[in-house]
Write an enzyme that holds these catalytic residues in place. Sequence first.
Site, PDB file in Angstrom:
ATOM      1  CG  HIS A   1      -2.070  -0.878   1.166  1.00 20.10           C
ATOM      2  ND1 HIS A   1      -3.257  -1.033   2.166  1.00 20.10           N
ATOM      3  CD2 HIS A   1      -2.562  -1.753   0.029  1.00 20.10           C
ATOM      4  CE1 HIS A   1      -4.073  -1.832   1.607  1.00 20.10           C
ATOM      5  NE2 HIS A   1      -3.694  -2.558   0.567  1.00 20.10           N
TER       6      HIS A   1
ATOM      7  CE1 TYR B   1      -6.525   0.206   4.751  1.00 17.92           C
ATOM      8  CE2 TYR B   1      -5.382   2.168   4.325  1.00 17.92           C
ATOM      9  CZ  TYR B   1      -5.577   0.880   4.547  1.00 17.92           C
ATOM     10  OH  TYR B   1      -4.311  -0.071   4.447  1.00 17.92           O
TER      11      TYR B   1
ATOM     12  CD  GLU C   1      -1.285   0.949   4.570  1.00 15.32           C
ATOM     13  OE1 GLU C   1      -2.083   2.048   4.239  1.00 15.32           O
ATOM     14  OE2 GLU C   1      -1.946   0.078   4.479  1.00 15.32           O
TER      15      GLU C   1
ATOM     16  NE  ARG D   1       0.268  -5.111 -13.703  1.00 11.41           N
ATOM     17  CZ  ARG D   1      -0.566  -4.671 -13.974  1.00 11.41           C
ATOM     18  NH1 ARG D   1      -1.149  -3.251 -13.180  1.00 11.41           N
ATOM     19  NH2 ARG D   1      -1.562  -4.710 -14.980  1.00 11.41           N
TER      20      ARG D   1
ATOM     21  N   GLY E   1      11.771 -19.805 -12.774  1.00  6.26           N
ATOM     22  CA  GLY E   1      11.415 -18.981 -13.746  1.00  6.26           C
ATOM     23  C   GLY E   1      11.919 -17.601 -13.217  1.00  6.26           C
ATOM     24  CB  VAL E   2      10.167 -14.035 -13.606  1.00  4.61           C
ATOM     25  CG1 VAL E   2       8.973 -14.184 -12.982  1.00  4.61           C
ATOM     26  CG2 VAL E   2      10.686 -12.754 -13.883  1.00  4.61           C
ATOM     27  N   GLY E   3      11.174 -16.103 -10.967  1.00  8.00           N
ATOM     28  CA  GLY E   3      11.327 -16.039  -9.320  1.00  8.00           C
ATOM     29  C   GLY E   3      12.827 -15.760  -9.088  1.00  8.00           C
TER      30      GLY E   3
ATOM     31  CB  THR F   1      14.176 -11.003 -10.282  1.00  5.86           C
ATOM     32  OG1 THR F   1      12.850 -11.308  -9.873  1.00  5.86           O
ATOM     33  CG2 THR F   1      13.911 -11.105 -11.659  1.00  5.86           C
ATOM     34  N   PRO F   2      14.634 -11.817  -7.354  1.00  2.39           N
ATOM     35  CG  PRO F   2      13.095 -12.538  -5.810  1.00  2.39           C
ATOM     36  CD  PRO F   2      13.430 -12.100  -7.225  1.00  2.39           C
TER      37      PRO F   2
ATOM     38  CG  PHE G   1       6.662 -12.459  -8.518  1.00  2.00           C
ATOM     39  CD1 PHE G   1       7.017 -12.145  -7.156  1.00  2.00           C
ATOM     40  CD2 PHE G   1       7.459 -12.997  -9.378  1.00  2.00           C
ATOM     41  CE1 PHE G   1       8.649 -11.755  -7.217  1.00  2.00           C
ATOM     42  CE2 PHE G   1       8.704 -13.045  -9.458  1.00  2.00           C
ATOM     43  CZ  PHE G   1       9.446 -12.332  -8.235  1.00  2.00           C
TER      44      PHE G   1
END
Length: 399
Positions: free
Chosen positions: A84, A94, A136, A205, A273-275, A277-278, A391
């Site tokens: 958020h 909210y 937050e 995103r 796969g693209v996992g 990256t982190p 993701f």
Amino acid sequence: MTDNQKKLIKATIPILQSSGEILTDYFYKRMFQHHPELKSVFNMGNQANGKQKHALAGAVLAYAEHIDNPSVLINVLKGIGNKHVSLNIQAQDYDIVGRHLIASIQEVLGDVATAELVEAWTAAYNELAEIMINIEAEFYLKNTEKTGAWNGWRNFTIKEIVTESEEIKSFYLYPTDGKEIANYTAGQYLSIQVFVEQLGLLQPRQYSLSSAFHPNYYRISVKKETALATQPDGLVSNTLHQMKEGDTVNVSAPAGNFSLQDNDAPIVLISGGVGVTPLLSMLETNQKTNKNKTIWIHGFRNASVHAFKEVVATIEEESDWLESYVFNEDLEENSSNGIIKGRVDLEKCKEAILLENAHYYLCGPAPFIKAHYESLVGFNIDKSNIFYEEFGPQSVSLN
């Protein structure tokens, strides 16, 4: 909340279990009808494929199930709060969500939604909203205190684009204002906001930071999501892949609670796969800092989508602390080069990963995470030493 109100909330659990997605689908349609400007805040791709309504239904159900002690959900709530803040959600938002959620409960449940039940859910929502606003607010405050950090959106210029595989490109993002940028913990992500022509909307995103921190730029590595029978092309990923060096995007400060722990524990990095990256960010960070014993496990469909192969191989050649196990689903029988045929199978590297006090990091699609989490638990790995990142809207809750 009163005890009676909590009883009323718990009494709705069967309805949420059977019809929660009907409620959340109605809620989103109602809210967007009255506040179309919020379409630029929400991921409209996940609205279209149903993932967002599914995730919200699960969250509402979990809150109802733990209404007596919502603090047990604090780690999940912090994850939502991180996202958020990365989207610049404010306290007043909210009020909008609450108004339309309560109205949806009344309209969808009809006669079941007595005045007493509506009052109970209003109290429950307000309590949750207060928890989230406080979480937050703390994150926003930390951003104001952190060197180079910021709140809201900031313009960045794409100065370099590198093709990593047939599906993945890396984008090197430099602050357009030339000022400092904030450090981050390996595993965290950026929110990126671009204009999507097909929708006529700005769309956000989240993309994992894919390198160790560099003081001049951020790097994200994005898979171009192509259409399948059950889903359309990825609107933002395709927009990014069409961008050129010199184009600009809006970026929020690094966020996320999936992160490399700062200690001397061995590290096991498991991605699909693209996992990757982190976990690549974690690997490069470990190379620069602690050089803890590390096991790298990665799976991919075929050689054309094997991103960062050379990067990992170079680190392994230069290090005595890194050992890798790579799985290729479409590997030909006569090929090897140390690559294992098939999908990631932790049984095939079980001996290597059973390291004392090791920390295990999982990233990939939800089924990938669930399968390998269960394997690790089956190896008697303490759940507190297993960390994962899914993701998209969160659907996995394992710890």
